[in-house]
Motif scaffolding. Structure first.
Motif, mmCIF file in Angstrom:
data_model
loop_
_atom_site.group_PDB
_atom_site.id
_atom_site.type_symbol
_atom_site.label_atom_id
_atom_site.label_comp_id
_atom_site.label_asym_id
_atom_site.label_seq_id
_atom_site.Cartn_x
_atom_site.Cartn_y
_atom_site.Cartn_z
ATOM 1 N N LYS A 44 62.673 26.475 32.320
ATOM 2 C CA LYS A 44 63.179 25.148 31.946
ATOM 3 C C LYS A 44 62.145 24.377 31.121
ATOM 4 C CE LYS A 44 66.583 24.363 35.598
ATOM 5 N NZ LYS A 44 67.699 24.273 34.636
ATOM 6 N N VAL A 45 60.871 24.566 31.431
ATOM 7 C CA VAL A 45 59.837 23.890 30.646
ATOM 8 C C VAL A 45 59.790 24.465 29.231
ATOM 9 C CG1 VAL A 45 57.368 23.418 30.442
ATOM 10 C CG2 VAL A 45 58.477 23.316 32.683
ATOM 11 N N ARG A 58 62.772 30.130 37.131
ATOM 12 C CA ARG A 58 63.683 29.088 36.631
ATOM 13 C C ARG A 58 62.894 27.857 36.197
ATOM 14 N NH1 ARG A 58 66.501 30.411 41.420
ATOM 15 N NH2 ARG A 58 68.330 31.733 41.013
ATOM 16 N N ARG A 59 61.888 27.509 36.968
ATOM 17 C CA ARG A 59 61.118 26.297 36.675
ATOM 18 C C ARG A 59 60.348 26.418 35.374
ATOM 19 N NH1 ARG A 59 58.824 24.818 42.818
ATOM 20 N NH2 ARG A 59 60.901 24.712 43.779
ATOM 21 N N TYR A 60 59.631 27.541 35.183
ATOM 22 C CA TYR A 60 58.878 27.619 33.928
ATOM 23 C C TYR A 60 59.781 27.904 32.739
ATOM 24 C CZ TYR A 60 58.272 32.771 34.834
ATOM 25 O OH TYR A 60 58.447 34.116 35.088
ATOM 26 N N ILE A 115 53.201 24.090 36.896
ATOM 27 C CA ILE A 115 54.478 24.232 37.580
ATOM 28 C C ILE A 115 54.243 24.140 39.085
ATOM 29 C CG2 ILE A 115 56.517 25.664 37.913
ATOM 30 C CD1 ILE A 115 56.075 24.676 35.031
ATOM 31 N N ASP A 116 54.988 23.265 39.731
ATOM 32 C CA ASP A 116 54.841 23.066 41.170
ATOM 33 C C ASP A 116 55.264 24.326 41.931
ATOM 34 O OD1 ASP A 116 54.495 21.970 43.695
ATOM 35 O OD2 ASP A 116 56.474 21.011 43.691
ATOM 36 N N GLU A 122 63.018 31.378 41.709
ATOM 37 C CA GLU A 122 62.982 29.922 41.554
ATOM 38 C C GLU A 122 61.827 29.490 40.657
ATOM 39 O OE1 GLU A 122 63.511 25.914 41.596
ATOM 40 O OE2 GLU A 122 64.934 27.523 42.073
ATOM 41 N N LEU A 123 60.669 30.117 40.826
ATOM 42 C CA LEU A 123 59.532 29.788 39.967
ATOM 43 C C LEU A 123 59.838 30.144 38.520
ATOM 44 C CD1 LEU A 123 56.682 28.782 39.588
ATOM 45 C CD2 LEU A 123 55.824 31.029 40.316
#
Length: 301
Positions: free
Chosen positions: A276-277, A272-274, A255-256, A269-270
């Motif tokens: 979504k994955v 949310r990113r993982y 994850i970027d 925000e982080l």
């Protein structure tokens, strides 16, 4: 001989522990092919006869996949029960995994990118996974094939079962940390170059952060995001899924975090990113996820 339970464990807890130990002994005496057939029969029985949480599973699947008809939803639900029964049987067979060669026969794992960003540089990382595929087998086998993990878990109410499962989880070098110990121990582990693994798909009963997950807003843990940002280490999503014939494969996705700082908004925000994955894998392989959990029991205030 030291007893397996505590005074607070009731008769039902002790009987359940004894039953599980008997089943475990039995499935370790038969072949993997036969234990898989037993798991499928058990899954069918729970789905068709006991109907344990069947309405919850099918309702959640229908809400997540509104384009699917009733027959399609039922077919996915049946496979969910079969997979979870197989996870249970495979967990009871964990003591049979003793070497990296044993692990490699069960798990396909290409961790070269992950290792190049972490252990090869003497740097730790956070691994976020989910109740997806065979997460217990993944943790044990990956620890043998890569390096020992520190695994964050929730304590089970049945103390004897909790201790037994933890003894299996840690028998090849992995370490267990209960969720209420995760912050301090996790940070120390990461700063020492270790790997911390957390299941990030459950509802945060005491949290205030909500985001979209499978089409509905729900509370999400910020723990993995906070640990990675605070320690300054990479975060990867690792997902285990069946590829048939009793074998599993691991998908790994970094994850970027390059644009994130250490504030709460960055952790959100982080997360949310993982999330979504994890969500993407569930949409692609819905039969692999643990739909029996009431994931959306907490509504947003």
């Amino acid at each position: 001989m030291k007893r397996s339970w505590e005074d607070s464990d009731g008769v039902t807890d002790r009987m359940l522990y004894g039953l599980i130990m008997m089943i475990g002994w039995f499935v370790r005496t038969i072949s993997r092919k036969k234990s898989s057939a037993l798991a499928h029969a058990l899954g069918d029985f729970i789905y068709r006869v006991l109907k344990l949480r069947r309405s919850l599973v099918e309702e959640n699947l229908a809400l997540t996949f509104p384009e699917k008809n009733r027959e399609e939803i039922s077919a996915i639900a049946l496979q969910v029960y079969r997979n979870q029964a197989e996870n249970f049987i495979e967990m009871l067979r964990l003591p049979m995994i003793k070497t990296a060669e044993d692990a490699a026969r069960l798990l396909d794992l290409d961790a070269r990118h992950l290792l190049s960003k972490t252990l090869d540089q003497q740097k730790g990382c956070v691994l976020v996974s989910a109740h997806f595929g065979n997460w217990e087998l993944m943790a044990l086998c990956s620890g043998l094939l890569m390096a020992p993990f520190t695994i964050v878990v929730k304590e089970l109410k049945n103390h004897a079962i909790d201790r037994k499962i933890n003894s299996w989880r840690t028998m090849q070098g992995n370490r267990i940390v209960y969720d209420w110990q995760a912050l301090r121990t996790g940070l120390r582990t990461l700063r020492e170059g270790g790997i911390v693994t957390i299941l990030g798909d459950q509802s945060d009963s005491g949290g205030s952060f909500f985001t979209e997950f499978l089409g509905r807003r729900t509370a999400v843990f910020l723990g993995p995001a906070f640990l990675a940002l605070k320690a300054g280490v990479p975060l990867f999503v690792v997902m285990c899924r069946s590829i048939g014939n009793g074998r599993y494969t691991i998908d790994i996705e970094e994850i970027d975090m390059s644009d994130l700082g250490r504030e709460k908004a960055d952790a959100e925000e982080l997360a949310r990113r993982y999330t979504k994955v994890i969500e993407r894998f569930i949409y692609q392989y819905p039969e692999e996820w643990f739909w029996l959990h009431n994931r959306w029991k907490r509504s947003e205030p």
